[in-house]
Design an enzyme around this catalytic site. Structure first.
Site, PDB file in Angstrom:
ATOM      1  N   LYS A  60       0.837  -1.217   0.000  1.00 50.15           N
ATOM      2  CA  LYS A  60       0.000   0.000   0.000  1.00 50.15           C
ATOM      3  C   LYS A  60       0.862   1.254   0.000  1.00 50.15           C
ATOM      4  O   LYS A  60       0.475   2.287  -0.550  1.00 50.15           O
ATOM      5  CB  LYS A  60      -0.932  -0.005   1.211  1.00 50.15           C
ATOM      6  CG  LYS A  60      -2.281  -0.604   0.935  1.00 50.15           C
ATOM      7  CD  LYS A  60      -2.351  -2.110   1.012  1.00 50.15           C
ATOM      8  CE  LYS A  60      -2.190  -2.859  -0.270  1.00 50.15           C
ATOM      9  NZ  LYS A  60      -2.466  -4.284  -0.173  1.00 50.15           N
ATOM     10  N   GLY A  90      -0.514 -13.715 -12.971  1.00 51.91           N
ATOM     11  CA  GLY A  90      -1.563 -13.771 -11.952  1.00 51.91           C
ATOM     12  C   GLY A  90      -2.281 -12.448 -11.854  1.00 51.91           C
ATOM     13  O   GLY A  90      -1.685 -11.429 -11.498  1.00 51.91           O
ATOM     14  N   GLU A 129      -3.271 -13.957 -17.001  1.00 51.43           N
ATOM     15  CA  GLU A 129      -4.185 -14.574 -16.022  1.00 51.43           C
ATOM     16  C   GLU A 129      -4.847 -15.794 -16.643  1.00 51.43           C
ATOM     17  O   GLU A 129      -5.378 -15.728 -17.745  1.00 51.43           O
ATOM     18  CB  GLU A 129      -5.238 -13.530 -15.593  1.00 51.43           C
ATOM     19  CG  GLU A 129      -6.434 -14.067 -14.838  1.00 51.43           C
ATOM     20  CD  GLU A 129      -6.089 -14.815 -13.554  1.00 51.43           C
ATOM     21  OE1 GLU A 129      -5.352 -14.266 -12.723  1.00 51.43           O
ATOM     22  OE2 GLU A 129      -6.555 -15.960 -13.401  1.00 51.43           O
ATOM     23  N   ASP A 187      -3.325 -17.324   7.857  1.00 51.32           N
ATOM     24  CA  ASP A 187      -3.086 -17.936   6.544  1.00 51.32           C
ATOM     25  C   ASP A 187      -2.741 -19.427   6.629  1.00 51.32           C
ATOM     26  O   ASP A 187      -2.715 -20.113   5.612  1.00 51.32           O
ATOM     27  CB  ASP A 187      -1.928 -17.209   5.829  1.00 51.32           C
ATOM     28  CG  ASP A 187      -2.360 -15.886   5.230  1.00 51.32           C
ATOM     29  OD1 ASP A 187      -3.495 -15.438   5.496  1.00 51.32           O
ATOM     30  OD2 ASP A 187      -1.543 -15.288   4.479  1.00 51.32           O
ATOM     31  N   HIS A 191     -22.144  15.910   3.719  1.00 52.88           N
ATOM     32  CA  HIS A 191     -22.024  16.496   2.380  1.00 52.88           C
ATOM     33  C   HIS A 191     -20.931  17.568   2.382  1.00 52.88           C
ATOM     34  O   HIS A 191     -20.875  18.356   3.325  1.00 52.88           O
ATOM     35  CB  HIS A 191     -23.357  17.136   1.984  1.00 52.88           C
ATOM     36  CG  HIS A 191     -23.284  17.869   0.677  1.00 52.88           C
ATOM     37  ND1 HIS A 191     -23.317  17.208  -0.529  1.00 52.88           N
ATOM     38  CD2 HIS A 191     -23.159  19.195   0.390  1.00 52.88           C
ATOM     39  CE1 HIS A 191     -23.224  18.099  -1.510  1.00 52.88           C
ATOM     40  NE2 HIS A 191     -23.124  19.302  -0.983  1.00 52.88           N
TER      41      HIS A 191
HETATM   42  P1  FAD Z   1       1.994 -14.135   8.324  1.00 49.39           P
HETATM   43  O1  FAD Z   1       1.755 -12.690   8.213  1.00 49.39           O
HETATM   44  O2  FAD Z   1       2.584 -14.857   7.165  1.00 49.39           O
HETATM   45  O3  FAD Z   1       2.891 -14.324   9.617  1.00 49.39           O
HETATM   46  C1  FAD Z   1       3.353 -15.582  10.011  1.00 49.39           C
HETATM   47  C2  FAD Z   1       4.589 -15.375  10.858  1.00 49.39           C
HETATM   48  O4  FAD Z   1       4.965 -16.621  11.425  1.00 49.39           O
HETATM   49  C3  FAD Z   1       5.798 -14.891  10.058  1.00 49.39           C
HETATM   50  O5  FAD Z   1       6.334 -13.746  10.667  1.00 49.39           O
HETATM   51  C4  FAD Z   1       6.783 -16.066  10.124  1.00 49.39           C
HETATM   52  O6  FAD Z   1       8.130 -15.639  10.171  1.00 49.39           O
HETATM   53  C5  FAD Z   1       6.372 -16.740  11.415  1.00 49.39           C
HETATM   54  N1  FAD Z   1       6.680 -18.176  11.483  1.00 49.39           N
HETATM   55  C6  FAD Z   1       6.364 -19.131  10.579  1.00 49.39           C
HETATM   56  N2  FAD Z   1       6.741 -20.335  11.040  1.00 49.39           N
HETATM   57  C7  FAD Z   1       7.304 -20.121  12.245  1.00 49.39           C
HETATM   58  C8  FAD Z   1       7.881 -20.981  13.208  1.00 49.39           C
HETATM   59  N3  FAD Z   1       7.908 -22.310  13.043  1.00 49.39           N
HETATM   60  N4  FAD Z   1       8.392 -20.420  14.324  1.00 49.39           N
HETATM   61  C9  FAD Z   1       8.347 -19.072  14.527  1.00 49.39           C
HETATM   62  N5  FAD Z   1       7.794 -18.231  13.651  1.00 49.39           N
HETATM   63  C10 FAD Z   1       7.275 -18.762  12.530  1.00 49.39           C
HETATM   64  N6  FAD Z   1      -4.171  -8.717   3.557  1.00 49.39           N
HETATM   65  C11 FAD Z   1      -5.069  -7.748   3.833  1.00 49.39           C
HETATM   66  O7  FAD Z   1      -5.932  -7.955   4.683  1.00 49.39           O
HETATM   67  N7  FAD Z   1      -5.033  -6.532   3.189  1.00 49.39           N
HETATM   68  C12 FAD Z   1      -4.111  -6.257   2.253  1.00 49.39           C
HETATM   69  O8  FAD Z   1      -4.109  -5.159   1.690  1.00 49.39           O
HETATM   70  C13 FAD Z   1      -3.152  -7.243   1.939  1.00 49.39           C
HETATM   71  N8  FAD Z   1      -2.186  -6.997   1.023  1.00 49.39           N
HETATM   72  C14 FAD Z   1      -1.241  -7.928   0.776  1.00 49.39           C
HETATM   73  C15 FAD Z   1      -0.254  -7.659  -0.143  1.00 49.39           C
HETATM   74  C16 FAD Z   1       0.715  -8.591  -0.420  1.00 49.39           C
HETATM   75  C17 FAD Z   1       1.791  -8.268  -1.418  1.00 49.39           C
HETATM   76  C18 FAD Z   1       0.715  -9.839   0.271  1.00 49.39           C
HETATM   77  C19 FAD Z   1       1.779 -10.869   0.002  1.00 49.39           C
HETATM   78  C20 FAD Z   1      -0.262 -10.136   1.198  1.00 49.39           C
HETATM   79  C21 FAD Z   1      -1.260  -9.184   1.455  1.00 49.39           C
HETATM   80  N9  FAD Z   1      -2.277  -9.444   2.371  1.00 49.39           N
HETATM   81  C22 FAD Z   1      -3.220  -8.481   2.631  1.00 49.39           C
HETATM   82  C23 FAD Z   1      -2.374 -10.741   3.072  1.00 49.39           C
HETATM   83  C24 FAD Z   1      -1.816 -10.654   4.493  1.00 49.39           C
HETATM   84  O9  FAD Z   1      -0.499 -10.167   4.453  1.00 49.39           O
HETATM   85  C25 FAD Z   1      -1.853 -12.019   5.139  1.00 49.39           C
HETATM   86  O10 FAD Z   1      -3.170 -12.533   5.069  1.00 49.39           O
HETATM   87  C26 FAD Z   1      -1.445 -11.953   6.605  1.00 49.39           C
HETATM   88  O11 FAD Z   1      -0.137 -11.459   6.751  1.00 49.39           O
HETATM   89  C27 FAD Z   1      -1.521 -13.350   7.238  1.00 49.39           C
HETATM   90  O12 FAD Z   1      -1.213 -13.231   8.597  1.00 49.39           O
HETATM   91  P2  FAD Z   1      -0.663 -14.490   9.417  1.00 49.39           P
HETATM   92  O13 FAD Z   1      -0.354 -13.968  10.780  1.00 49.39           O
HETATM   93  O14 FAD Z   1      -1.575 -15.636   9.282  1.00 49.39           O
HETATM   94  O15 FAD Z   1       0.667 -14.924   8.668  1.00 49.39           O
END
Ligand code: FAD
Length: 469
Positions: A51, A183, A206, A311, A448
């Protein structure tokens, strides 16, 4: 620090840090294990940097058109290294803020890879390879929040210079002259929009028949028209076949013998869950054949005392969905019988130009679900604030259920495309999730002149009495 924490969270992205902060706010003693940087994908290689770069593109567009306001400038140029420095300073400030918040809430943060070693009554997680050294963290409850990583295409080896994923693209020090974005989903289209606005010749490839699948076709058409008018070549319904190295970059072959020569190939074909380092096969927590950890509506894995969020589970890959799931898991740990996340009605925002925002049913999905629907669509080209800003491309579409009296009743979906709609979706999202009727929502006043008047007008139209439309 206790010997046994109430909760240990593995993964410090949005889902994990939300669980940690929310749990600590509720008085739980929480440990958080992160192998890389607090904030995860979202803060370092996702939402925030993407962003930030899109905002640079917006500033560039604004300056390019400044003369229409009587503000005369020389044509803008881009110094992408300054852009990157600014982006990094936003990330650094947010990362420091997050670390401070966790500290303030007395969350114990461990720096290292967390690998689950026992899911018995007391859970144990081995932490290795980071600044915290080799330690074992024990807790009564375990939340897995290891997130996701970009998917790649076999044969397209990511080298960080000619073939990149989102991870590398967001840190480029210079934009390419030309790029193929493989994509056309939300992230690919954000990248295409950003690069095109900053001068890169972009081609989008795509496989699906439409870009940004899932977006209401009326809204998607506005985006596609705008992207094409800004010189982006869009090929839909095409498979990418491969690539070869040329004197200047890469030749990407696709479809039926077509090809495009570019400096940079951007792989934007989705993300895969990252359970790789969690050690789950050894402790009885299932992982499905796509790599997701299966859960129920309360994010329980089925192993007593073990939840999975964000995720890592097969739900919408959005930071705010991760926040919501982290909070559901904590409330379940607290025995509060949490309301599950209503995945169908979560808000979606795409920050390309023009922006897209929506919640709830599309017209087609409402009909498929058996609703008799009434819709209303209004365009931004009649909205005063949009004219003032000089961004009149876009529309608001509201889908409502037809009541027994033949009039529009409950609101089922709100779809927006146009200026700042990501900031305007809030009241549409609230209306859908509150199961509000068009009569109820139409009785509220819109300030407005604002762009959100268009939402009010569209809803009012469905009551049978529009003001301006
Ligand atoms: P993550 O953010 O992936 O965090 C997981 C963390 O776990 C990481 O820091 C990793 O290092 C850590 N980890 C993994 N395994 C281990 C382990 N065994 N031990 C210790 N640490 C570990 N979402 C939105 O809502 N709005 C947006 O505008 C948006 N834009 C995006 C743009 C891009 C380019 C991308 C790639 C994604 C975007 N997303 C957006 C999606 C969003 O970033 C993800 O959905 C979100 O970060 C997922 O959160 P999470 O905590 O599940 O996982």
């Amino acid at each position: 620090m206790s010997d046994v924490f109430d909760v240990v969270v593995v993964g410090g992205g949005p889902a994990g840090y939300a669980a940690a902060l929310y749990g600590a706010a509720a008085g739980l003693d929480v440990a958080l294990i992160e192998k890389s940087k607090l904030g995860g994908t979202c803060l370092h290689v996702g939402c925030i940097p993407a962003k930030e770069l899109l905002e640079t593109a917006a500033v560039f567009r604004t300056v390019s058109h400044a003369s229409t306001f009587g503000v005369n400038t020389t044509p803008p140029t881009i110094d992408f290294s300054v852009t990157q420095t600014r982006k990094q300073s936003v990330i650094d400030m947010l990362t420091r803020g997050l670390a401070g918040l966790l500290k303030h809430r007395k969350v114990t943060v461990f720096d290292g890879i967390g690998s689950v070693t026992s899911t018995a009554a007391t859970k144990t997680v081995a932490v290795t390879g980071g600044a915290s050294g080799d330690v074992t963290v024990t807790a009564n409850n375990l939340i897995l929040a290891a997130g996701s990583v970009p998917r790649t295409i076999p044969g397209f080896d990511v080298d960080g210079t000619t073939i990149v994923t989102s991870d590398e693209l967001l840190s480029l020090q210079q934009l390419p002259t030309s790029s193929a974005v493989i994509g056309g989903g939300a992230i690919g289209i954000e990248f295409a929009s950003m690069m095109a606005d900053l001068g890169t010749k972009v081609t989008v490839l795509e496989a699906m028949p439409k870009i940004i699948p899932g977006v209401d076709p009326d809204a998607a058409r506005v985006v596609e028209r705008s992207l094409k008018s800004r010189g982006i070549d869009i090929h839909t319904g095409v498979m990418v076949n491969g690539h070869e190295t040329t004197a200047t970059g890469k030749r990407v072959t696709f479809g039926d013998g077509q090809s495009v020569d570019v400096d940079l190939v951007v792989l934007s074909i989705g993300r895969r869950p990252f359970a790789d380092l969690l050690g789950l096969p050894g402790v009885g927590v299932p992982v499905d054949d796509r790599g997701f950890v299966p859960v129920d509506a309360a994010c329980r894995t089925g192993v007593p005392g073990v939840w999975a969020v964000g995720d890592l589970i097969a739900t919408a890959q959005l930071a705010h969905v991760g926040f919501a799931e982290g909070m559901v898991a904590i409330r379940d740990i607290l025995g509060e019988d949490p309301q599950p996340v209503d995945y169908f009605n979560v808000p979606w925002c795409i920050y390309c130009h023009p922006e897209v925002a929506f919640a709830g049913h599309t017209e087609a999905s409402a009909k498929e679900a058996g609703y008799d629907v009434v819709t209303s669509t209004h365009k931004f080209n009649g909205n005063g604030r949009a004219m003032i800003v000089g961004e009149t491309d876009g529309l608001v579409k509201v889908i409502a259920e037809r009541g027994p009296d033949g009039r529009a009743g409950r609101m089922l979906g709100v779809h927006m495309v146009g200026p700042w709609v990501t900031e305007q979706l809030g009241q549409g999202y609230l209306a859908i999730n509150w199961e509000a009727t068009v009569d109820e929502v139409a009785s509220f006043i819109q300030p407005h002149p604002t762009m959100s008047e268009l939402f009010g007008e569209t809803v009012m139209d469905l009551t049978g009495r529009a003001l301006h439309g």
